[in-house]
Design an enzyme around this catalytic site. Structure first.
Site, PDB file in Angstrom:
ATOM      1  N   ASP A 103      39.952  14.148  16.165  1.00 16.98           N
ATOM      2  CA  ASP A 103      39.815  15.488  16.737  1.00 16.98           C
ATOM      3  C   ASP A 103      38.348  15.890  16.599  1.00 16.98           C
ATOM      4  O   ASP A 103      37.854  16.080  15.487  1.00 16.98           O
ATOM      5  CB  ASP A 103      40.726  16.458  15.969  1.00 16.98           C
ATOM      6  CG  ASP A 103      40.654  17.872  16.531  1.00 16.98           C
ATOM      7  OD1 ASP A 103      39.672  18.211  17.226  1.00 16.98           O
ATOM      8  OD2 ASP A 103      41.594  18.646  16.269  1.00 16.98           O
ATOM      9  N   VAL A 140      36.306  15.422  39.817  1.00 21.61           N
ATOM     10  CA  VAL A 140      36.789  14.064  39.589  1.00 21.61           C
ATOM     11  C   VAL A 140      38.318  14.092  39.485  1.00 21.61           C
ATOM     12  O   VAL A 140      38.882  14.946  38.783  1.00 21.61           O
ATOM     13  CB  VAL A 140      36.198  13.483  38.280  1.00 21.61           C
ATOM     14  CG1 VAL A 140      36.531  12.000  38.160  1.00 21.61           C
ATOM     15  CG2 VAL A 140      34.697  13.720  38.211  1.00 21.61           C
ATOM     16  N   THR A 162      41.302  13.481  37.948  1.00 25.37           N
ATOM     17  CA  THR A 162      41.789  13.096  36.622  1.00 25.37           C
ATOM     18  C   THR A 162      43.068  13.894  36.336  1.00 25.37           C
ATOM     19  O   THR A 162      43.363  14.861  37.055  1.00 25.37           O
ATOM     20  CB  THR A 162      40.747  13.437  35.530  1.00 25.37           C
ATOM     21  OG1 THR A 162      40.578  14.855  35.484  1.00 25.37           O
ATOM     22  CG2 THR A 162      39.409  12.769  35.798  1.00 25.37           C
ATOM     23  N   TYR A 214      32.918  27.667  30.997  1.00 23.06           N
ATOM     24  CA  TYR A 214      32.762  26.216  31.203  1.00 23.06           C
ATOM     25  C   TYR A 214      31.304  25.886  31.562  1.00 23.06           C
ATOM     26  O   TYR A 214      30.691  25.001  30.964  1.00 23.06           O
ATOM     27  CB  TYR A 214      33.707  25.756  32.321  1.00 23.06           C
ATOM     28  CG  TYR A 214      33.652  24.258  32.581  1.00 23.06           C
ATOM     29  CD1 TYR A 214      34.182  23.352  31.676  1.00 23.06           C
ATOM     30  CD2 TYR A 214      33.078  23.765  33.743  1.00 23.06           C
ATOM     31  CE1 TYR A 214      34.140  21.992  31.905  1.00 23.06           C
ATOM     32  CE2 TYR A 214      33.027  22.399  33.992  1.00 23.06           C
ATOM     33  CZ  TYR A 214      33.560  21.515  33.064  1.00 23.06           C
ATOM     34  OH  TYR A 214      33.501  20.167  33.304  1.00 23.06           O
ATOM     35  N   GLY A 219      41.649  10.085  32.022  1.00 23.80           N
ATOM     36  CA  GLY A 219      40.540  10.563  32.844  1.00 23.80           C
ATOM     37  C   GLY A 219      39.279   9.706  32.725  1.00 23.80           C
ATOM     38  O   GLY A 219      39.356   8.473  32.622  1.00 23.80           O
ATOM     39  N   ILE A 220      38.128  10.364  32.732  1.00 21.56           N
ATOM     40  CA  ILE A 220      36.842   9.657  32.749  1.00 21.56           C
ATOM     41  C   ILE A 220      36.651   8.848  31.458  1.00 21.56           C
ATOM     42  O   ILE A 220      36.103   7.744  31.479  1.00 21.56           O
ATOM     43  CB  ILE A 220      35.675  10.660  32.930  1.00 21.56           C
ATOM     44  CG1 ILE A 220      35.821  11.432  34.243  1.00 21.56           C
ATOM     45  CG2 ILE A 220      34.325   9.942  32.900  1.00 21.56           C
ATOM     46  CD1 ILE A 220      34.912  12.659  34.358  1.00 21.56           C
ATOM     47  N   ARG A 250      45.174  21.439  36.841  1.00 18.20           N
ATOM     48  CA  ARG A 250      44.571  22.690  37.337  1.00 18.20           C
ATOM     49  C   ARG A 250      45.090  23.006  38.737  1.00 18.20           C
ATOM     50  O   ARG A 250      45.323  24.159  39.068  1.00 18.20           O
ATOM     51  CB  ARG A 250      43.034  22.582  37.345  1.00 18.20           C
ATOM     52  CG  ARG A 250      42.402  22.628  35.956  1.00 18.20           C
ATOM     53  CD  ARG A 250      40.905  22.858  36.005  1.00 18.20           C
ATOM     54  NE  ARG A 250      40.142  21.716  36.486  1.00 18.20           N
ATOM     55  CZ  ARG A 250      39.892  20.605  35.780  1.00 18.20           C
ATOM     56  NH1 ARG A 250      40.371  20.486  34.564  1.00 18.20           N
ATOM     57  NH2 ARG A 250      39.175  19.617  36.292  1.00 18.20           N
TER      58      ARG A 250
HETATM   59  P1  NAD Z   1      40.916  15.210  30.885  1.00 17.94           P
HETATM   60  O1  NAD Z   1      40.549  16.663  30.802  1.00 17.94           O
HETATM   61  O2  NAD Z   1      41.991  14.815  31.840  1.00 17.94           O
HETATM   62  O3  NAD Z   1      41.254  14.644  29.441  1.00 17.94           O
HETATM   63  C1  NAD Z   1      40.637  15.169  28.322  1.00 17.94           C
HETATM   64  C2  NAD Z   1      40.970  14.331  27.107  1.00 17.94           C
HETATM   65  O4  NAD Z   1      40.391  15.010  25.988  1.00 17.94           O
HETATM   66  C3  NAD Z   1      42.462  14.195  26.821  1.00 17.94           C
HETATM   67  O5  NAD Z   1      42.782  12.826  26.596  1.00 17.94           O
HETATM   68  C4  NAD Z   1      42.649  15.012  25.543  1.00 17.94           C
HETATM   69  O6  NAD Z   1      43.671  14.517  24.678  1.00 17.94           O
HETATM   70  C5  NAD Z   1      41.273  14.905  24.912  1.00 17.94           C
HETATM   71  N1  NAD Z   1      41.001  15.986  23.950  1.00 17.94           N
HETATM   72  C6  NAD Z   1      41.302  17.295  24.066  1.00 17.94           C
HETATM   73  N2  NAD Z   1      40.940  17.958  22.962  1.00 17.94           N
HETATM   74  C7  NAD Z   1      40.401  17.038  22.116  1.00 17.94           C
HETATM   75  C8  NAD Z   1      39.869  17.110  20.801  1.00 17.94           C
HETATM   76  N3  NAD Z   1      39.833  18.272  20.116  1.00 17.94           N
HETATM   77  N4  NAD Z   1      39.402  15.973  20.233  1.00 17.94           N
HETATM   78  C9  NAD Z   1      39.454  14.803  20.899  1.00 17.94           C
HETATM   79  N5  NAD Z   1      39.962  14.673  22.142  1.00 17.94           N
HETATM   80  C10 NAD Z   1      40.432  15.783  22.737  1.00 17.94           C
HETATM   81  O7  NAD Z   1      39.620  14.363  31.211  1.00 17.94           O
HETATM   82  P2  NAD Z   1      38.535  14.506  32.366  1.00 17.94           P
HETATM   83  O8  NAD Z   1      38.988  15.438  33.449  1.00 17.94           O
HETATM   84  O9  NAD Z   1      38.136  13.132  32.680  1.00 17.94           O
HETATM   85  O10 NAD Z   1      37.322  15.253  31.624  1.00 17.94           O
HETATM   86  C11 NAD Z   1      36.545  14.569  30.665  1.00 17.94           C
HETATM   87  C12 NAD Z   1      35.198  15.261  30.548  1.00 17.94           C
HETATM   88  O11 NAD Z   1      34.559  15.243  31.820  1.00 17.94           O
HETATM   89  C13 NAD Z   1      35.244  16.711  30.108  1.00 17.94           C
HETATM   90  O12 NAD Z   1      34.154  17.002  29.262  1.00 17.94           O
HETATM   91  C14 NAD Z   1      35.104  17.463  31.415  1.00 17.94           C
HETATM   92  O13 NAD Z   1      34.563  18.755  31.249  1.00 17.94           O
HETATM   93  C15 NAD Z   1      34.139  16.550  32.150  1.00 17.94           C
HETATM   94  N6  NAD Z   1      34.148  16.725  33.596  1.00 17.94           N
HETATM   95  C16 NAD Z   1      35.306  16.565  34.297  1.00 17.94           C
HETATM   96  C17 NAD Z   1      35.296  16.775  35.670  1.00 17.94           C
HETATM   97  C18 NAD Z   1      36.567  16.641  36.495  1.00 17.94           C
HETATM   98  O14 NAD Z   1      36.570  17.085  37.655  1.00 17.94           O
HETATM   99  N7  NAD Z   1      37.625  16.068  35.974  1.00 17.94           N
HETATM  100  C19 NAD Z   1      34.112  17.148  36.313  1.00 17.94           C
HETATM  101  C20 NAD Z   1      32.937  17.280  35.567  1.00 17.94           C
HETATM  102  C21 NAD Z   1      32.974  17.080  34.210  1.00 17.94           C
END
Ligand code: NAD
Length: 255
Positions: free
Chosen positions: A68, A190, A192, A157, A27-28, A198
């Protein structure tokens, strides 16, 4: 400080910077690790997912470490191993689906722990190094689903992401005179792996995809790479005058 804006310069915008980021396996986080490395940073990419994280080892400028972010002891041990840090990017976060009535205490605690307490622990572990260097840059991952916009079925959230904005402003205000800045990124939706999960999770993924797309004023999701480019700007000296800001990248969703 001087910015190298010379035409034809081959210097990356993050040349020489050491950047630590969490949740970098997908993801991001992953897109940002790659974008930071492309701009010349030395990237230390962390995640709990060891196998996915290891793929990043194939890229120049990136080293990986399993971490973690809910475990204080692991964070403190990791921080003790790092000599210098210019940018800390706290990415890890989880999206719980539901209203307050769907959110059990365990769901509340899990999200607060992963989305907020982790950033408190990471900043507390790394800020002393930045203060000793008299410079440092912290970027936290928030969302427009926070104090910016009320979004259905995002109760805990949004509460966590609003807390991230408060944490960001507080750190920015407390340490601005010691050369530290702190901003947060507030994306809309985003594309991802977790967004796709979801969408697939419900009874009717096709309808879920349509509903997610319907709420986009641009008719599309952001890509992780688009968000990563904003993070490059915030990590670079080009944004030296930017601190304490929730920086929105949502294709107009919050308008
Ligand atoms: P994702 O949710 O697809 O991936 C999350 C990553 O976090 C995974 O690689 C997972 O292994 C890791 N992770 C989970 N628990 C962990 C822990 N305890 N310690 C370390 N790593 C851990 O990624 P995403 O959708 O890009 O989201 C990344 C961030 O961006 C999050 O904070 C999310 O809330 C935020 N965000 C996402 C969106 C979206 O639409 N995707 C929008 C706004 C904000």
């Amino acid at each position: 400080m001087s910015l190298d804006c010379t035409a034809g310069s081959t210097m990356g915008r993050l040349e020489g910077k050491v950047i630590v980021l969490t949740a970098a396996a997908q993801g991001i986080g992953r897109a940002s690790a790659l974008a930071f490395a492309r701009e010349g940073a030395k990237v230390i990419a962390t995640d709990i997912n060891e196998s996915k994280l290891q793929e990043l080892e194939n890229y120049r400028g990136i080293q990986t470490r399993v971490l973690d972010v809910t475990k204080k002891r692991q964070i403190d041990q990791f921080a003790s191993e790092i000599e210098r840090i210019d940018v800390l990017f706290n990415v890890a976060g989880f999206v719980h689906h539901g209203t307050i009535l769907d959110c059990e205490e365990k769901d509340w605690d899990f999200s607060m722990n992963l989305n907020v307490r982790s950033m408190y622990l990471m900043i507390k572990a790394f800020l002393p190094k930045m203060l000793a260097q008299k410079s440092g840059n912290i970027i936290n991952m928030s969302s427009v689903a926070s104090s910016i916009k009320g979004v259905e079925n995002r109760c805990v959230y949004s509460a966590t992401k609003a807390a991230v904005i408060g944490l960001t402003k507080s750190v920015a205000a407390d340490f601005i005179q010691q050369g530290i800045r702190c901003n947060c990124v507030c994306p809309g939706t985003v594309d991802t792996p977790s967004l796709q999960e979801r969408i697939q999770a419900g009874d009717n993924p096709e309808e879920a995809l349509k509903a997610f797309l319907n709420r986009q004023k641009t008719g599309r999701f952001a890509s992780a790479e688009e968000v990563a480019l904003l993070c490059v700007y915030l990590a670079s000296d080009e944004s030296a005058y930017v601190t304490g800001n929730p920086v929105i990248i949502d294709g107009g969703w919050s308008l």
